[in-house]
Design a protein around this motif. Structure first.
Motif, PDB file in Angstrom:
ATOM      1  N   TYR A 131      24.028  15.320 -52.980  1.00 12.61           N
ATOM      2  CA  TYR A 131      25.096  15.429 -52.840  1.00 12.61           C
ATOM      3  C   TYR A 131      25.270  17.030 -52.824  1.00 12.61           C
ATOM      4  CZ  TYR A 131      29.792  17.107 -54.567  1.00 12.61           C
ATOM      5  OH  TYR A 131      31.049  17.775 -54.861  1.00 12.61           O
ATOM      6  N   ARG A 132      24.531  17.615 -54.214  1.00 17.05           N
ATOM      7  CA  ARG A 132      24.665  19.013 -54.432  1.00 17.05           C
ATOM      8  C   ARG A 132      23.809  19.875 -53.285  1.00 17.05           C
ATOM      9  NH1 ARG A 132      28.117  20.518 -57.062  1.00 17.05           N
ATOM     10  NH2 ARG A 132      27.773  19.037 -58.745  1.00 17.05           N
ATOM     11  N   LYS A 133      22.946  19.094 -52.680  1.00 19.80           N
ATOM     12  CA  LYS A 133      22.216  19.911 -51.512  1.00 19.80           C
ATOM     13  C   LYS A 133      23.466  19.917 -50.358  1.00 19.80           C
ATOM     14  CE  LYS A 133      18.106  19.908 -48.694  1.00 19.80           C
ATOM     15  NZ  LYS A 133      18.967  19.772 -47.168  1.00 19.80           N
ATOM     16  N   GLY A 134      24.133  19.010 -50.015  1.00 17.43           N
ATOM     17  CA  GLY A 134      24.893  19.053 -48.908  1.00 17.43           C
ATOM     18  C   GLY A 134      26.179  20.056 -49.391  1.00 17.43           C
ATOM     19  N   SER A 149      22.518  15.778 -45.322  1.00 16.00           N
ATOM     20  CA  SER A 149      22.481  15.591 -46.772  1.00 16.00           C
ATOM     21  C   SER A 149      23.226  14.499 -47.386  1.00 16.00           C
ATOM     22  CB  SER A 149      22.402  17.020 -47.649  1.00 16.00           C
ATOM     23  OG  SER A 149      21.402  18.033 -46.815  1.00 16.00           O
ATOM     24  N   PHE A 150      24.629  14.600 -47.006  1.00 21.94           N
ATOM     25  CA  PHE A 150      25.701  13.811 -47.515  1.00 21.94           C
ATOM     26  C   PHE A 150      25.256  12.493 -47.073  1.00 21.94           C
ATOM     27  CE2 PHE A 150      28.815  17.467 -47.479  1.00 21.94           C
ATOM     28  CZ  PHE A 150      28.425  17.741 -48.948  1.00 21.94           C
ATOM     29  N   GLN A 151      24.771  12.090 -45.784  1.00 22.33           N
ATOM     30  CA  GLN A 151      24.552  11.102 -45.427  1.00 22.33           C
ATOM     31  C   GLN A 151      23.338  10.110 -46.315  1.00 22.33           C
ATOM     32  OE1 GLN A 151      26.394   8.968 -43.610  1.00 22.33           O
ATOM     33  NE2 GLN A 151      27.563  10.338 -42.310  1.00 22.33           N
ATOM     34  N   GLN A 152      22.487  10.969 -46.500  1.00 15.82           N
ATOM     35  CA  GLN A 152      21.190  10.841 -47.274  1.00 15.82           C
ATOM     36  C   GLN A 152      21.638  10.120 -48.702  1.00 15.82           C
ATOM     37  OE1 GLN A 152      18.113  10.182 -46.292  1.00 15.82           O
ATOM     38  NE2 GLN A 152      17.522   9.374 -48.239  1.00 15.82           N
ATOM     39  N   TYR A 156      21.694   6.518 -50.901  1.00 17.45           N
ATOM     40  CA  TYR A 156      20.910   6.275 -52.262  1.00 17.45           C
ATOM     41  C   TYR A 156      22.245   5.524 -53.106  1.00 17.45           C
ATOM     42  CZ  TYR A 156      16.634   8.756 -51.941  1.00 17.45           C
ATOM     43  OH  TYR A 156      15.442   9.082 -51.421  1.00 17.45           O
ATOM     44  N   GLY A 157      23.348   5.843 -52.887  1.00 12.62           N
ATOM     45  CA  GLY A 157      24.529   5.293 -53.517  1.00 12.62           C
ATOM     46  C   GLY A 157      25.098   4.049 -52.928  1.00 12.62           C
TER      47      GLY A 157
END
Length: 645
Positions: A131-134, A149-152, A156-157
């Motif tokens: 999330y922080r990367k996105g 990045s948000f989809q990745q 995980y969540g």
């Protein structure tokens, strides 16, 4: 809509970007977190997480303290076994350092966060870091990478409990698709944000989710102004956000967004509703001012005055409009770092009001100030663009470094493979040489062993022949011994048969003697009975003597009947009984045993022997003792078994 109102709408659109950033923190939340940190029972893990929350809460009002708390959390997390706490600390430092425009430091913190998150393997921490990367990519102008990045992060969540990261991811995705004018996806992620916020009821997340849904309806209404239900829905969710804020002021950390929401709500009433709805617009302007004062947001307060001036300008009250604009301008100038764009808008609006009043000199001066602030804003925008480009360059450099390292690692891997192949080939060659030498040595040893074995076999053959001769001799001796044993067994069997025949003959002699004796006794009794009849004196005495004679005769008859049965008894019956009783049985005992073995009852035996049944029972007990039978063994069964042997 007049020029002032249009400029304020533009300002609101610009300020709406703040809704996707961290803002001013409510002091009550900071105080609450500080109280938690002061608790002596707090574990090291809880201290790290609490300091990270405090750092986030201070990120807008006191960036220095926010950085200090994040660094302390990072220092404490290094002593913890689980690396997820260090990963979350590095992730928190990304947002704090970005606020301080430390682009290089942000990249290093993000790389460290990823490395530690992968080590921990904790899905929630991985969701946080992705999330922080996105979040970072969306701010440096890389929205497509941010979406990936948000989809990745969402992957995980998926199986994790509801959390604030999921809500923030949907919120940012809704903002990105809004920028791309993809209203369908903007609305989809806005409602996903609201659903996630209700599962993890964080007050800030709920306010942001209401605002995201309201914005999605507003954008859809912008495409179709005839669909008034979309405008009503936008106002409905804006009102929900404001109402929720007013009910939970002490629990909300980033309340500045609510000021912008209130301004936007007032603008919707002013732009799309008749003049008689101006009271509603004024109502939300007052709310915006209250929130701006409570959160020390000079921009929100000044914008409220600016929008109120637009109402006065529409009514032709130029002096009142100019006064409100000057009040807003004064508030902006008191800000530590006034927004040049907003200052330029105020100068432009003041110039317009002065022009309408006929004060051309003031209008010209205000226009000059507008140009100055606009140029400063333009320069600031260029600087921001330059910083974004620098951030992209730093990111690309870092990616290139990673790519170079990966290529180097791949080359090293290939080189290692070549080395491994050479080592394997060398080992195989050594193995081949060793096996050849070993085979030759083994062949020589086998030949020697074979010769030795042949010698041993010859010796064994000789020994086997000797052993066979000895075996044949032993077999011959064993056969002779068996023949001797068989001869002895036949002789013993013949002796036993002769003994049995002798015993049987002796028994027959005894029976014959007994028979002769009985006959002589009967003759004597008959003679005695005849004599008594000749001289009959006492009739009673004669009757008793006759009865005794008759009874004795009947007993003799019974004996004659039993004689045949006794002859059928096995010849060894009496000898086995005497052997078991150690020759302790009398002739009466043997006779008693004979009757029992023939199956006669106690009464029948007592009648034959002419004694009372009680005497028979006593005799039975005495015989059982002589035979050494146990309590559980029956005399009748034993004697029948021996007689039938």
């Amino acid at each position: 809509m007049n020029r002032i109102q249009k400029s304020l709408v533009l300002l609101l659109c610009t300020m709406s970007g703040l809704l996707y950033k961290t803002d001013v923190v409510a002091q009550t939340v900071v105080d609450s977190l500080k109280k938690v940190l002061a608790q002596p029972t707090l574990t090291p893990e809880e201290q790290v997480l609490t300091r990270l929350k405090l750092s986030r809460a201070l990120s807008s009002t006191d960036r220095k303290s926010a950085l200090t708390n994040a660094q302390v959390a990072l220092s404490m997390s290094r002593s913890l076994k689980d690396s997820k706490y260090a990963a979350q600390s590095h992730s928190s430092l990304v947002s704090v350092m970005y606020g301080q425009e430390d682009i290089k430091g942000v990249g290093l913190q993000l790389d460290s966060a990823f490395l530690l998150a992968e080590q921990s393997g904790d899905p929630l921490t991985l969701e946080n870091v992705w999330y922080r990367k996105g979040w970072m990519e969306s701010r440096v102008g890389k929205p497509h990478e941010a979406v990936k990045s948000f989809q990745q992060a969402l992957k995980y969540g998926e199986k994790q409990p509801p959390n604030s990261f999921t809500t923030s991811i949907y919120y940012n995705l809704s903002a990105i698709y809004a920028d791309w004018d993809d209203l369908e996806n903007q609305s989809r992620y806005a409602f996903a944000c609201l659903a996630a916020a209700k599962q993890f009821p964080d007050p800030d997340d709920i306010c942001n989710a209401y605002q995201a849904v309201a914005t999605s309806y507003e954008h859809r209404f912008g495409k179709d102004n005839n669909a008034r239900q979309l405008l009503d829905s936008s106002l409905y969710y804006n009102r929900l956000a404001i109402q929720f804020y007013q009910q939970n002021k002490d629990r909300i950390s980033f309340s500045s967004a609510l000021g912008v929401i209130a301004l936007n709500t007032a603008n919707l009433y002013a732009e799309f509703f008749p003049r008689n709805f101006r009271d509603s617009a004024q109502h939300y302007l007052r709310i915006a001012q209250e929130i701006g004062i409570a959160t020390h947001q000079q921009e929100v307060i000044a914008s409220s005055y600016g929008m109120q001036s637009s109402f006065e300008l529409m009514d032709g009250h130029y002096d009142a409009a100019a006064g409100l604009l000057l009040t807003g301008l004064h508030i902006l100038q008191e800000s530590p770092a006034p927004d040049n764009n907003l200052m330029a808008h105020f100068m432009s609006n003041l110039s317009e009001v002065a022009e309408k009043k006929g004060d051309l000199v003031s209008a010209l001066n205000f226009e000059r100030e507008h140009s100055k602030y606009f140029a400063a804003a333009f320069d600031a925008e260029k600087m921001a663009i330059a910083k974004r480009l620098e951030a992209q360059y730093q990111t690309q450099q870092r990616e290139q470094q990673v790519l170079t390292l990966q290529e180097k690692a791949a080359f090293n891997k290939k080189l290692n493979i070549v080395y491994i192949i050479l080592i394997i080939a060398s080992v195989l060659a050594l193995i081949f040489l060793f096996r050849s030498y070993h085979f030759h040595l083994k062949s020589t040893i086998q030949q020697q062993t074979l010769l030795e074995k042949e010698k041993q076999d010859a010796v064994l053959q000789m020994r086997l022949k000797e052993e066979e001769a000895k075996t044949l001799e032993l077999e011959r001796q064993e056969a002779a011994l068996q023949a001797q044993l068989q001869t002895e067994a036949a002789a013993r069997l013949l002796a036993e048969q002769q003994l049995i025949q002798a015993q049987k003959e002796q028994l027959q002699k005894d029976l014959l003697a007994g028979t002769l004796q009985v006959e002589q006794k009967n003759e004597l009794l008959q003679t005695l009975q005849a004599k008594l009849q000749e001289k009959s004196g006492d009739r009673n005495l004669i009757g008793q003597i006759n009865r005794m004679i008759d009874q004795d005769r009947r007993m003799d008859e019974d004996f004659e009947n039993a004689k045949t049965e006794l002859e059928n008894i096995h010849p060894e019956f009496f000898s086995r009984l005497q052997l078991k009783a150690n020759n302790g049985l009398t002739r009466l005992d043997l006779k008693h045993c004979s009757y029992i073995s023939m199956g006669l009852s106690t009464k029948e035996i007592s009648s034959r022997l002419g004694v009372a049944p009680k005497s028979i029972l006593m005799s039975r007990y005495r015989i059982k003792q002589k035979l050494g039978l146990g309590k559980e063994e029956g005399l009748d069964a034993y004697l029948m078994k021996e007689a039938g042997h």
